[in-house]
Design an enzyme around this catalytic site. Structure first.
Site, PDB file in Angstrom:
ATOM      1  N   GLN A 199       0.836  -1.204   0.000  1.00 44.09           N
ATOM      2  CA  GLN A 199       0.000   0.000   0.000  1.00 44.09           C
ATOM      3  C   GLN A 199       0.867   1.250   0.000  1.00 44.09           C
ATOM      4  O   GLN A 199       0.368   2.354  -0.125  1.00 44.09           O
ATOM      5  CB  GLN A 199      -0.889   0.035   1.258  1.00 44.09           C
ATOM      6  CG  GLN A 199      -2.054  -0.935   1.222  1.00 44.09           C
ATOM      7  CD  GLN A 199      -2.824  -0.931   2.531  1.00 44.09           C
ATOM      8  OE1 GLN A 199      -2.830  -1.938   3.234  1.00 44.09           O
ATOM      9  NE2 GLN A 199      -3.474   0.167   2.896  1.00 44.09           N
TER      10      GLN A 199
ATOM     11  N   PHE B 266      -6.271  -3.716   3.163  1.00 46.60           N
ATOM     12  CA  PHE B 266      -7.024  -3.461   4.398  1.00 46.60           C
ATOM     13  C   PHE B 266      -6.153  -2.900   5.517  1.00 46.60           C
ATOM     14  O   PHE B 266      -6.501  -3.040   6.698  1.00 46.60           O
ATOM     15  CB  PHE B 266      -7.741  -4.739   4.866  1.00 46.60           C
ATOM     16  CG  PHE B 266      -8.641  -5.339   3.826  1.00 46.60           C
ATOM     17  CD1 PHE B 266      -9.751  -4.637   3.369  1.00 46.60           C
ATOM     18  CD2 PHE B 266      -8.379  -6.591   3.279  1.00 46.60           C
ATOM     19  CE1 PHE B 266     -10.581  -5.177   2.394  1.00 46.60           C
ATOM     20  CE2 PHE B 266      -9.206  -7.132   2.302  1.00 46.60           C
ATOM     21  CZ  PHE B 266     -10.304  -6.428   1.864  1.00 46.60           C
TER      22      PHE B 266
ATOM     23  N   GLU C  26       0.264  -1.681   4.710  1.00 52.52           N
ATOM     24  CA  GLU C  26       0.637  -0.275   4.811  1.00 52.52           C
ATOM     25  C   GLU C  26       2.113  -0.152   5.197  1.00 52.52           C
ATOM     26  O   GLU C  26       2.821   0.699   4.680  1.00 52.52           O
ATOM     27  CB  GLU C  26      -0.266   0.429   5.823  1.00 52.52           C
ATOM     28  CG  GLU C  26      -0.274   1.931   5.613  1.00 52.52           C
ATOM     29  CD  GLU C  26      -1.243   2.658   6.533  1.00 52.52           C
ATOM     30  OE1 GLU C  26      -2.344   2.132   6.773  1.00 52.52           O
ATOM     31  OE2 GLU C  26      -0.881   3.745   7.001  1.00 52.52           O
TER      32      GLU C  26
ATOM     33  N   ARG D 102      -5.485   7.795  16.412  1.00 51.28           N
ATOM     34  CA  ARG D 102      -6.815   7.810  15.796  1.00 51.28           C
ATOM     35  C   ARG D 102      -7.857   7.242  16.754  1.00 51.28           C
ATOM     36  O   ARG D 102      -8.999   7.710  16.790  1.00 51.28           O
ATOM     37  CB  ARG D 102      -6.810   7.069  14.461  1.00 51.28           C
ATOM     38  CG  ARG D 102      -8.116   7.157  13.712  1.00 51.28           C
ATOM     39  CD  ARG D 102      -7.988   6.740  12.251  1.00 51.28           C
ATOM     40  NE  ARG D 102      -7.460   7.793  11.407  1.00 51.28           N
ATOM     41  CZ  ARG D 102      -8.203   8.707  10.768  1.00 51.28           C
ATOM     42  NH1 ARG D 102      -9.529   8.682  10.884  1.00 51.28           N
ATOM     43  NH2 ARG D 102      -7.657   9.634  10.037  1.00 51.28           N
TER      44      ARG D 102
ATOM     45  N   ARG E 133      -8.283  -1.273   8.455  1.00 54.29           N
ATOM     46  CA  ARG E 133      -9.481  -0.491   8.113  1.00 54.29           C
ATOM     47  C   ARG E 133     -10.125   0.190   9.332  1.00 54.29           C
ATOM     48  O   ARG E 133     -10.713  -0.466  10.191  1.00 54.29           O
ATOM     49  CB  ARG E 133     -10.490  -1.398   7.434  1.00 54.29           C
ATOM     50  CG  ARG E 133     -11.447  -0.676   6.510  1.00 54.29           C
ATOM     51  CD  ARG E 133     -12.228  -1.691   5.722  1.00 54.29           C
ATOM     52  NE  ARG E 133     -12.910  -1.094   4.576  1.00 54.29           N
ATOM     53  CZ  ARG E 133     -13.489  -1.803   3.611  1.00 54.29           C
ATOM     54  NH1 ARG E 133     -13.466  -3.100   3.647  1.00 54.29           N
ATOM     55  NH2 ARG E 133     -14.097  -1.195   2.617  1.00 54.29           N
TER      56      ARG E 133
ATOM     57  N   PHE F 210      -8.251   1.979  11.388  1.00 55.06           N
ATOM     58  CA  PHE F 210      -6.984   2.448  11.949  1.00 55.06           C
ATOM     59  C   PHE F 210      -7.104   2.928  13.399  1.00 55.06           C
ATOM     60  O   PHE F 210      -6.687   4.017  13.751  1.00 55.06           O
ATOM     61  CB  PHE F 210      -6.492   3.601  11.048  1.00 55.06           C
ATOM     62  CG  PHE F 210      -5.004   3.830  11.063  1.00 55.06           C
ATOM     63  CD1 PHE F 210      -4.157   3.105  10.246  1.00 55.06           C
ATOM     64  CD2 PHE F 210      -4.438   4.797  11.893  1.00 55.06           C
ATOM     65  CE1 PHE F 210      -2.792   3.340  10.251  1.00 55.06           C
ATOM     66  CE2 PHE F 210      -3.065   5.033  11.899  1.00 55.06           C
ATOM     67  CZ  PHE F 210      -2.244   4.301  11.071  1.00 55.06           C
TER      68      PHE F 210
ATOM     69  N   ALA G 231      -5.900   5.681   5.261  1.00 53.47           N
ATOM     70  CA  ALA G 231      -6.723   6.711   5.889  1.00 53.47           C
ATOM     71  C   ALA G 231      -7.889   7.119   4.990  1.00 53.47           C
ATOM     72  O   ALA G 231      -8.416   8.222   5.099  1.00 53.47           O
ATOM     73  CB  ALA G 231      -5.877   7.931   6.269  1.00 53.47           C
TER      74      ALA G 231
ATOM     75  N   GLU H 210     -13.004   3.499   4.803  1.00 55.91           N
ATOM     76  CA  GLU H 210     -13.067   2.960   6.156  1.00 55.91           C
ATOM     77  C   GLU H 210     -14.361   3.224   6.922  1.00 55.91           C
ATOM     78  O   GLU H 210     -14.830   2.346   7.669  1.00 55.91           O
ATOM     79  CB  GLU H 210     -11.894   3.511   6.984  1.00 55.91           C
ATOM     80  CG  GLU H 210     -10.528   3.081   6.494  1.00 55.91           C
ATOM     81  CD  GLU H 210      -9.422   3.927   7.092  1.00 55.91           C
ATOM     82  OE1 GLU H 210      -9.316   5.117   6.725  1.00 55.91           O
ATOM     83  OE2 GLU H 210      -8.682   3.426   7.949  1.00 55.91           O
TER      84      GLU H 210
HETATM   85  N1  MTE Z   1     -11.487  -2.206  -0.191  1.00 58.46           N
HETATM   86  C1  MTE Z   1     -10.986  -3.333  -0.772  1.00 58.46           C
HETATM   87  N2  MTE Z   1     -11.731  -3.953  -1.690  1.00 58.46           N
HETATM   88  N3  MTE Z   1      -9.757  -3.812  -0.427  1.00 58.46           N
HETATM   89  C2  MTE Z   1      -8.983  -3.200   0.522  1.00 58.46           C
HETATM   90  O1  MTE Z   1      -7.865  -3.656   0.797  1.00 58.46           O
HETATM   91  N4  MTE Z   1      -8.787  -1.330   2.123  1.00 58.46           N
HETATM   92  C3  MTE Z   1      -9.516  -0.374   2.943  1.00 58.46           C
HETATM   93  C4  MTE Z   1     -10.487   0.448   2.105  1.00 58.46           C
HETATM   94  N5  MTE Z   1     -11.266  -0.404   1.265  1.00 58.46           N
HETATM   95  C5  MTE Z   1      -9.485  -2.014   1.149  1.00 58.46           C
HETATM   96  C6  MTE Z   1     -10.759  -1.542   0.732  1.00 58.46           C
HETATM   97  C7  MTE Z   1      -8.651   0.547   3.676  1.00 58.46           C
HETATM   98  S1  MTE Z   1      -7.944   0.019   5.115  1.00 58.46           S
HETATM   99  C8  MTE Z   1      -8.441   1.826   3.262  1.00 58.46           C
HETATM  100  S2  MTE Z   1      -7.534   2.907   4.179  1.00 58.46           S
HETATM  101  C9  MTE Z   1      -8.970   2.318   1.992  1.00 58.46           C
HETATM  102  O2  MTE Z   1      -9.715   1.319   1.292  1.00 58.46           O
HETATM  103  C10 MTE Z   1      -7.808   2.781   1.140  1.00 58.46           C
HETATM  104  O3  MTE Z   1      -8.180   3.194  -0.113  1.00 58.46           O
HETATM  105  P1  MTE Z   1      -8.768   4.664  -0.417  1.00 58.46           P
HETATM  106  O4  MTE Z   1      -7.970   5.646   0.372  1.00 58.46           O
HETATM  107  O5  MTE Z   1      -8.553   4.792  -1.866  1.00 58.46           O
HETATM  108  O6  MTE Z   1     -10.194   4.612  -0.011  1.00 58.46           O
HETATM  109 MO1  MOS Z   2      -6.295   1.745   5.855  1.00 57.09          MO
HETATM  110  S1  MOS Z   2      -6.231   0.891   7.720  1.00 57.09           S
HETATM  111  O1  MOS Z   2      -5.812   3.303   6.507  1.00 57.09           O
HETATM  112  O2  MOS Z   2      -4.871   1.121   5.154  1.00 57.09           O
END
Ligand code: MTE
Ligand code: MOS
Length: 766
Positions: free
Chosen positions: A206, A237, A241, A319, A351, A353, A519, A709
């Site tokens: 990530q 998820f 990171e 957070r 997710r 955090f 985030a 999230e």
């Molecule tokens: N959705 C899918 N399908 N797969 C993922 O790994 N990660 C989540 C969320 N949705 C995730 C997901 C997490 S932890 C975050 S922080 C955000 O997606 C990151 O992406 P964005 O900032 O583009 O929303």
């Molecule tokens: Mo999402 S826990 O901020 O990668």
């Protein structure tokens, strides 16, 4: 409306289109990092030698015997590291440790011609350990005062005085488990070195820029000698990171030492036993209410289980501290936080955090105190909502507080909550062994990285002479639909059809110094950077056009002939943020995302088995950039939250008196057979998701809000409904202390306790 948020006429953003790779995903043609392995010649495969102790000194390591295994090419140990033997961001994570800190930690890695040979070779490496005492639970760590990192406090007012004045004061403890990411694609890296010594790492990460930095410092190279590419992830998820970095470093080290491509791909058991999870939390709290149930004061101490090293634990804790309030106004408040150090995997981003863990504390407090106050939990929650102008405990004004109310009211109406509450009361009166309950919970979630400098992003946009467009940005795709949104943003900003725009994989040599895609701010940051790049090009093209309104292709051709550059680097930083990490005060969030969920469950009084009969959600995504993607994020986030709160049960073995020392601290839930994930069977039988209307967000790209999230925390509604259903087995006013996860077994014991309260106590001495 700000320039950033304003949409042109008939924009491509807001169109309901499938995920940009949907067809590839469902036909199996989408390439993930490890799909490159069979396409790469003479790849070496890496296998870890994992510690059989939760805590031990490595007194000797003899790799020689591994070389007797046919196919073994190289054993990587600490002696091989040319740079710094550390894969962490806090310099507390030796890549090849001399003291193992958790069961399953890799002490060295074996490279071989086949995975099988590497596995057998790893089995031959001789390691001597001197076992040391291991702390495995938060409770043990607290008792031993084993903490790591900062111990912040946020707050306002005089909590002690307010508690002393409060007519109703309660105290208690709340505990919640962690969660395994269970991304379908495990941690994977493939590294190669070119003729000039340039290291190229393909990684399921990530955070490509940080993977690049960690690889560079392990190898003792400058960042420009390392390039990291992430094609896409099969889920991150938060688990990728920071935790992808060490595996990328192992692959890169192997590649530089052998001159051959090296692949690291954890199998599921290795991923379970080696990688960090969501932090479990423990909280103690004292809370004061007035007679009407208004919160007067809260004093709470959060302790997270950080595992063996810090990685993101301080940020996750920050957070959590900033989300204890959820959507509720608490006049006098003190929130203290600390990170326990235990001999387990290094718990990490997941997710939400830390937000979910912080919010769960107050939701648990409200759920437990409502019956004690004699107030319907729904009323108790609603009465405590923020009003516009009020500030969070860390001093940020709660902008658009009314949106929480709008979402709440809408879910009450569309979910026919009042009508169903009556039906449920009737049902329960007629069913002594089955109880139903309906709970509604709100979400308020801050968007932006707490740490202000991370709120920046870059992009690179190329327009070719034929009018086709190639865009690059610093964000990574993990299934969340970021690339889909960015394509829509680029098409909108350039004013071209979506089909004219292509997106290239994320690479550190295209956009440098990026932040993690995390985030939930991926589309806010990268979308705005892309928009900025596109607008630079548009401005130049407008001069060429000079009011003639030329078709795109013709305009681009003319611009080239007129020697006008057709590419641009875009940049964006979020304005208006402030955060003081020492005083824990400021306005760290650009805005809040709001939502509300109503969940109805039915619980069986003989077994604790339950089903979710219906869920209604109203969630605030601003003006959606991509409605279908957002719908998927809301549904997926909610279900993942339900998994955390009701199904997924991580267990570590503990043995006593030195019996079976090899089992002490071993993760016993290492596979899908023992770790229950949500599946179709747990889906709500009726599942209605709506997006909040008239929700334009002025401060964000094309008026949209982050969505990744926040919906996870809508799952609190299911947990609260389960609590209320358990309480329905007891007399009125029963307060149920429900463990998290509320597995059927936990629900059974909770409802049984409630039921016992209805039975007359046995006479003393019986
Ligand atoms: N959705 C899918 N399908 N797969 C993922 O790994 N990660 C989540 C969320 N949705 C995730 C997901 C997490 S932890 C975050 S922080 C955000 O997606 C990151 O992406 P964005 O900032 O583009 O929303
Ligand atoms: Mo999402 S826990 O901020 O990668």
């Amino acid at each position: 409306m700000s320039e950033l948020s304003q949409r042109p006429e008939s924009p491509v953003v807001g169109e309901t289109i499938p995920h940009e790779s949907a067809a590839l995903h469902v036909t199996g043609r989408a390439l993930y990092t490890d799909d490159l392995t069979p396409r790469t010649k003479s790849v070496l495969h890496a296998w870890p030698v994992q510690s059989p102790h939760a805590h031990a000194r490595v007194t000797a390591l003899r790799p020689a015997a591994a070389y007797d295994e046919p196919g073994v090419v190289r054993v990587l140990t600490a002696d091989d590291v040319p740079g710094v033997n550390d894969s962490g961001i806090k310099h507390d994570e030796p890549l090849f440790p001399s003291e193992v800190m958790y069961h399953g930690q890799a002490v060295c890695w074996v490279l071989a011609e086949t995975p099988e040979a590497a596995r057998r070779g790893a089995g031959r490496v001789e390691v001597d350990y001197e076992p040391l005492p291991a702390l495995l639970t938060i409770h043990d760590a607290i008792a031993a005062e084993s903490f790591q990192g900062a111990r912040p406090t946020a707050g306002r007012g005089d909590v002690e005085a307010a508690l002393a004045r409060a007519p109703h004061v309660f105290e208690g403890e709340t505990e919640m488990a962690g969660q395994e990411h269970f991304y379908l694609e495990t941690q994977t890296s493939l590294a190669d070195v070119d003729d000039g010594g340039q290291v190229f790492v393909q990684s399921s990460t990530q955070h490509p820029s940080e993977t690049q930095e960690v690889v560079a410092h392990v190898l003792g190279l400058a960042s420009h000698a390392v390039t990291v590419q992430c094609l896409r992830m099969g889920g991150g998820f938060g688990g990728k990171e920071v935790q992808a970095n060490g595996y990328a470093a192992v692959a890169a080290l192997g590649a530089t030492l052998t001159g051959r491509p090296v692949r690291v791909r954890l199998n599921r058991t290795q991923d379970f036993t080696m990688t960090g999870k969501r932090h479990g939390f423990h909280a103690t709290w004292r809370v004061g209410f007035d007679d009407d149930g208004h919160l007067l004061a809260l004093d709470t101490t959060l302790t997270s289980d950080g595992g063996w090293s810090l990685d993101l634990s301080e940020a996750v804790l920050a957070r959590a501290v900033c989300h204890v309030d959820n959507a509720y106004w608490i006049p006098d408040v003190r929130i203290h936080g600390r990170v326990a150090k235990t001999h387990k995997t290094s718990q990490t981003a997941f997710r939400g955090f830390g937000g979910p863990q912080g919010m769960l504390v107050l939701e648990d407090v409200l759920g437990r105190c409502a019956p004690l106050l004699g107030i319907d939990p729904l009323q108790l929650r609603r009465r405590n909502f923020y009003a516009e102008g009020q500030e969070t405990p860390y001093g940020q004004p709660v902008r658009h507080a009314a949106r929480a109310v709008t979402a709440w009211d809408q879910v009450l109406t569309t979910g026919d909550v009042a009508g169903r509450a009556r039906e449920i009361a009737e049902f329960n009166a007629g069913h002594p062994y089955t109880k139903r309950a309906l709970a509604v919970t709100p979400v308020k979630f801050g968007i932006s990285f707490n740490f202000t400098p991370l709120n920046q992003a870059g992009a690179l946009v190329h327009v070719y002479k034929d009018g086709s467009v190639l865009v690059n940005h610093g964000g990574t795709e993990m299934g969340q639909g970021l690339h889909t949104k960015v394509l829509q943003v680029a098409a909108t900003a350039l004013g071209v059809p979506l089909a004219r725009v292509r997106l290239a994989p994320t690479r550190t040599d295209k956009v440098p110094n990026t932040s993690a895609t995390a985030a939930s701010s991926g589309s806010d940051l990268n979308g705005a950077a892309i928009k900025n790049a596109c607008e630079q090009i548009r401005t130049r093209l407008a001069e060429v056009d000079a009011g003639r309104d030329l078709p795109w292709e013709k305009l681009v051709g003319e611009a080239y002939l007129a020697r006008v550059p057709l590419f641009a680097a875009g940049y964006y930083r979020t304005e208006g943020l402030s955060w003081d990490a020492t005083t824990f005060r400021g306005s760290p969030f650009k805005y809040f995302a709001y939502g509300a969920a109503a969940a109805e469950v039915e619980v069986d009084g003989f077994t604790g088995a339950y089903r979710t009969r219906r869920v209604d959600i109203v969630h605030d995504v601003g003006d959606s950039l991509s409605p279908l993607v957002d719908l998927g994020q809301i549904e997926g986030g909610f279900v993942q939250g339900v998994g955390w709160l009701t199904l997924e049960d991580l267990r570590w073995e503990t043995t006593h008196d030195g019996a079976h020392p090899e089992r002490h601290g071993r993760l016993s839930t290492q596979a899908a057979s023992t770790y229950k994930l949500p599946s179709f069977a747990e889906m709500p039988e009726v599942f209605n998701v709506a997006m909040l209307e008239q929700a334009h967000e002025d401060g964000a790209v094309y008026g949209a809000k982050a969505v990744g999230e926040p919906p996870l925390m809508l799952a609190f509604s299911v947990r609260e409904a389960l609590r209320q259903a358990c309480a329905a087995f007891g007399p009125a006013g029963t307060s149920v202390d429900l463990p998290s996860p509320a597995t059927p077994e936990a629900v059974y014991w909770a409802l049984d306790e409630a039921r016992q309260a209805a039975v007359a106590p046995e006479p003393a001495g019986a």
